[in-house]
Design a protein around this motif. Sequence first.
Motif, mmCIF file in Angstrom:
data_model
loop_
_atom_site.group_PDB
_atom_site.id
_atom_site.type_symbol
_atom_site.label_atom_id
_atom_site.label_comp_id
_atom_site.label_asym_id
_atom_site.label_seq_id
_atom_site.Cartn_x
_atom_site.Cartn_y
_atom_site.Cartn_z
ATOM 1 N N HIS A 1 12.058 -71.938 -34.022
ATOM 2 C CA HIS A 1 13.179 -72.509 -34.779
ATOM 3 C C HIS A 1 12.811 -72.580 -36.266
ATOM 4 N N MET B 1 14.952 -63.179 -37.354
ATOM 5 C CA MET B 1 15.199 -63.432 -35.930
ATOM 6 C C MET B 1 16.526 -62.839 -35.495
ATOM 7 N N ALA C 1 16.890 -59.879 -32.716
ATOM 8 C CA ALA C 1 17.733 -60.080 -31.537
ATOM 9 C C ALA C 1 18.753 -58.955 -31.402
ATOM 10 N N PHE D 1 13.893 -75.096 -30.061
ATOM 11 C CA PHE D 1 14.015 -73.665 -29.817
ATOM 12 C C PHE D 1 12.744 -72.970 -30.311
ATOM 13 N N GLU E 1 18.046 -64.907 -23.935
ATOM 14 C CA GLU E 1 17.269 -65.277 -25.119
ATOM 15 C C GLU E 1 17.883 -64.746 -26.399
ATOM 16 N N ASP E 2 18.346 -63.499 -26.391
ATOM 17 C CA ASP E 2 18.933 -62.926 -27.607
ATOM 18 C C ASP E 2 20.212 -63.653 -27.994
ATOM 19 N N THR F 1 19.293 -67.014 -29.395
ATOM 20 C CA THR F 1 18.752 -66.881 -30.748
ATOM 21 C C THR F 1 19.867 -66.728 -31.772
#
Length: 300
Positions: free
Chosen positions: A43, A138, A142, A40, A109-110, A113
């Motif tokens: 990550h 992160m 998000a 990811f 994506e959010d 995450t």
Amino acid sequence: MNEQMDVAAVDEVFSGREQLTPAKPDREIITVPLDELYPFPGHPFRVMMDADMERLVTSIRNNGVLVPAIVRPRWQGGYEIIAGHRRKEASRLAGRPTMPVEVHREMDEDAATMAMIETNMKVRSKLLPSERAWAYRMMRDALIHRGVMQDDGKTTKQQIAEHFGESASNVTRMIRLTKLNRDLLDMVDSGKLKLGLAVQISFLDTEAQSWISDHLEQNGAFPSAAQIREIRELFDQGKLTQDAFTEVISQEQPAKQSAQQDDFVAAIRDEHFPNLTIEDVKEKLLELIEQYHHRKRMEM
């Protein structure tokens, strides 16, 4: 952490009602080559070769991967791992060229995450400060990107704090650590740099932080807490130059009164924080001082 515990945490993340991740999308289970699985982006959790990993490698060598990793398709091809970085590495070490994955095709994506962070926070028994710091940052980013600035009057940091059983002030402090350069953040992870001092240093720019790293390399010690406070005051006032930094560092520090200081801290601990160590109480006092100075700056 065994694979069964991994599974329970993944299931909880993707099926629980009280969570920050959205409802589960359509999915399918397939088997893919390891070289089609990618970490990811950003990550923050390290895949370490520890006792848990050794047990996981043995299990996969003998039985294969019992629970599919959670992935989503990459537009460049292959799949992005949301949950299962340890399983992929264990499969590689076990000599298995493929592993089963559960593909989530509609996860943005959010959502990915937040799912990645929640899953790892639940399955990992120990987290480095840097891992927790970047995970919180992160998650915050998000939530903000999804427009979840506040919920029932709570800020994103307050939501994260409640979700992971933290105080909002500690979430704020941990996120501050992401402003440190890599060398200093590694020293927080190793315990060489105390959290309270690291938070103060995080308010300096990258150039000033590099001066601190250079000072450590040349002298084998960090500047004192008093020196860091003075350096930060100069920085906040726009007066910090390398010459000013050197002048502060060169000032002779008053003789330490460690016994008296520890007696003072011990008295505070006995009255207010009986379950903490002396060092923990010192960190708590630095946190409270930082909060006080922050309020003062906001009032200016």
